[in-house]
Scaffold this active site. Structure first.
Site, PDB file in Angstrom:
ATOM      1  CB  CYS A   1      41.432  44.520  39.812  1.00 51.39           C
ATOM      2  SG  CYS A   1      41.135  45.930  38.727  1.00 51.39           S
TER       3      CYS A   1
ATOM      4  CB  CYS B   1      46.635  46.304  35.653  1.00 50.05           C
ATOM      5  SG  CYS B   1      45.874  46.321  37.266  1.00 50.05           S
TER       6      CYS B   1
END
Ligand SMILES: Nc1ncnc2c1ncn2[C@@H]1O[C@H](COP(=O)(O)OP(=O)(O)OP(=O)(O)O)[C@@H](O)[C@H]1O
Length: 370
Positions: free
Chosen positions: A104, A204
Site C-alpha cells: 500500500c 487497513c
C-alpha cells in the site's frame, strides 16, 4: 516587482488519526502551504460495523478545520483493489502470508497519492509515519536515504522499505524525530478533536473484523489433515491459506496434548510447515522446536532504496514489524533476490512477509521471504 516568495506546498495524507493531524500542524508551523488529502481505499460493504471510514473522514475534516487548512477526499479503491488487494489474495492462495501495508505504501500512498498530489500543485507529500529521510551527496549526485524513526517503539521504516529514490525525494515525515507520547501531548495542547482517538490496528481494509471469516469470502475452504512432526494426524485444517507460520491459536486441536514436561504441563502446538502439494498442515509442540528456527532466509522481489544492490557483509534485519534487528550476513544479493545468514536462528520466518535490511539506522530496502 513581486518579491513575496511562494511557500512550498505539501499535500499531507490526513487519515483522521492523531499522527497525521499533528504532522499537518508541524508542517504549518514550519511555514509550508499545507493541504490535506483523505483517501478512501476500500468500498464499504455490509460490514460497516468494522469499517471506520465515515468516522475517519469526519475526524480528518474537523482537524483540517481546526488547523485552518483545506482538505480534499479522493477515492483510490479501484487502484487499491488492482494493485494491493489482488496481490494480497494471490499470495494467500499460494499459502503465503503477505503484508499489504508494505505494498500500500509503495503503490498507493507513494504512487497514486503522490501522482494526485502533483495535480494539486504539491512540491512534497507528507505522512504521519515514524521514519526519516536524509539526503547525502554521492559522487556529485544526491542520494535519499530512509532512516528509522527516532521513537524505537514506533519506527515504521519497515513498512516503507519499498520506496525508491523518486518517491523519497518528494517525501516529508514530520514525526521522524519525535516520540508518540509527545505527539499525543501536542494533540491535546492544540485541542484537536481526535487527540485521544485510539490508534488504528491491523491491516487497513480488514480493521477489527474476524480475519479468517473475511478471507473465506474470497478464498474457498480446502480441508486436509493436521500432522505432527512425527507424522501423527491430530486434526483437520480448513485450508492452508488460513494459517500462518508460528500460529498457535485457532488450530482446533486444543484437546490434544503437546509435549509434556515432568511437572505435567504440556507445550502448545504451533504451525511449523505447510505442505501445499499434499495439502498437509504440520504442527510442532513447543515454541522453540527446531522446525520453527531458521538460520538462513531467501527473499525475492528485492527492492533497494538507493537504486543499487548493497555490498555483501554484516547488517541488521527484521523479518517482521517491531522486531529487534537481528545480526546477519548478506551472503548473496542482486536486484532481484538475496540471501541472509543469521548469527542466531530466527523464529517463524514466514514466506510472504518482508525481510528488511538495515545498516544501523539506515533502511537499505528488502524483499519478500520465500
Ligand atoms: N485514509 C487515509 N487518507 C490519507 N492518508 C492516510 C490514510 N491512511 C493512512 N494515511 C497516511 O499514512 C500514514 C500512516 O498510516 P497508518 O495507517 O500507519 O496510520 P497511523 O500510524 O495510525 O497514523 P494516523 O494516526 O495518522 O492514522 C498516516 O499518518 C497518514 O499520513
Amino acid at each position: 516587482m513581486n518579491t513575496t516568495l511562494k511557500k512550498p506546498r505539501v499535500v499531507i495524507g490526513l487519515s483522521g488519526g492523531v499522527d497525521s493531524s499533528v504532522s499537518a500542524w508541524l508542517l504549518k508551523e514550519q511555514g509550508y502551504d499545507v493541504v490535506g488529502l483523505f483517501m478512501k481505499n476500500w468500498e464499504d460493504d455490509d460490514d460497516s460495523e468494522y469499517c471506520s471510514t465515515r468516522q475517519d473522514w469526519i475526524d480528518a475534516a474537523s482537524v483540517a478545520d481546526v488547523l485552518g487548512i483545506d482538505i480534499e477526499a479522493v477515492n483510490f479503491s479501484a487502484e487499491y483493489k488492482d494493485r494491493v488487494f489482488a496481490e494480497f489474495l494471490r499470495e494467500y492462495s499460494a499459502g503465503r502470508t503477505p503484508n499489504p501495508d508494505v505494498l500500500c505504501n509503495a503503490e498507493i500512498k507513494f504512487k497514486a497519492f503522490l501522482d494526485h498530489a502533483m495535480t494539486l500543485g504539491a512540491d512534497f507529500i507528507a505522512t504521519g509515519h515514524y521514519a526519516r529521510v536524509r539526503s547525502i551527496e554521492v559522487n556529485g549526485n544526491t542520494e535519499y536515504q530512509l532512516l528509522k524513526g527516532l521513537d524505537p517503539l514506533k519506527d515504521q521504516s519497515y513498512f516503507l522499505h519499498r520506496l525508491n529514490q523518486a518517491q523519497l525525494s518528494k517525501a516529508i515525515f514530520p514525526l521522524g524525530e519525535i516520540c508518540k507520547t509527545e505527539v499525543r501531548k501536542i494533540a491535546q495542547q492544540l485541542k484537536l478533536p481526535n487527540a485521544t482517538k485510539k490508534d488504528s490496528t491491523g491491516i487497513c481494509f480488514i480493521g477489527e473484523r474476524p480475519f479468517r471469516e473475511f478471507l473465506n469470502r474470497y478464498l474457498p475452504t480446502k480441508p486436509g489433515p493436521i500432522l505432527t512432526d512425527e507424522g501423527k494426524e491430530i486434526g483437520q485444517h480448513t485450508g492452508l491459506a488460513f494459517y500462518t507460520l508460528g500460529q498457535r491459536k485457532g488450530l482446533g486441536i486444543g484437546g490434544v496434548k503437546g509435549y509434556q514436561a515432568d511437572d505435567g504441563t504440556a507445550d502448545a502446538w504451533y504451525v511449523a510447515h505447510k505442505d501445499l502439494k499434499n495439502n498437509v498442515l504440520y504442527v510442532v509442540s513447543g515454541h522453540d522446536h527446531p522446525w520453527l528456527l531458521k538460520p538462513e532466509l531467501e527473499a525475492e522481489d528485492a527492492s533497494w532504496i538507493a537504486g543499487y544492490t548493497p555490498a555483501l557483509g554484516n547488517y541488521g534485519a527484521k523479518t517482521r514489524y517491531r522486531q529487534q534487528d537481528a545480526q546477519c550476513q548478506l551472503v548473496s544479493a542482486d536486484d532481484k533476490k538475496f540471501t541472509l545468514a543469521f548469527e542466531q536462528a530466527q523464529w517463524a520466518v514466514t514466506p510472504g512477509q518482508s525481510a528488511v535490511l538495515y545498516d544501523g539506522d539506515i533502511c537499505l530496502g528488502g524483499g519478500i521471504i520465500y
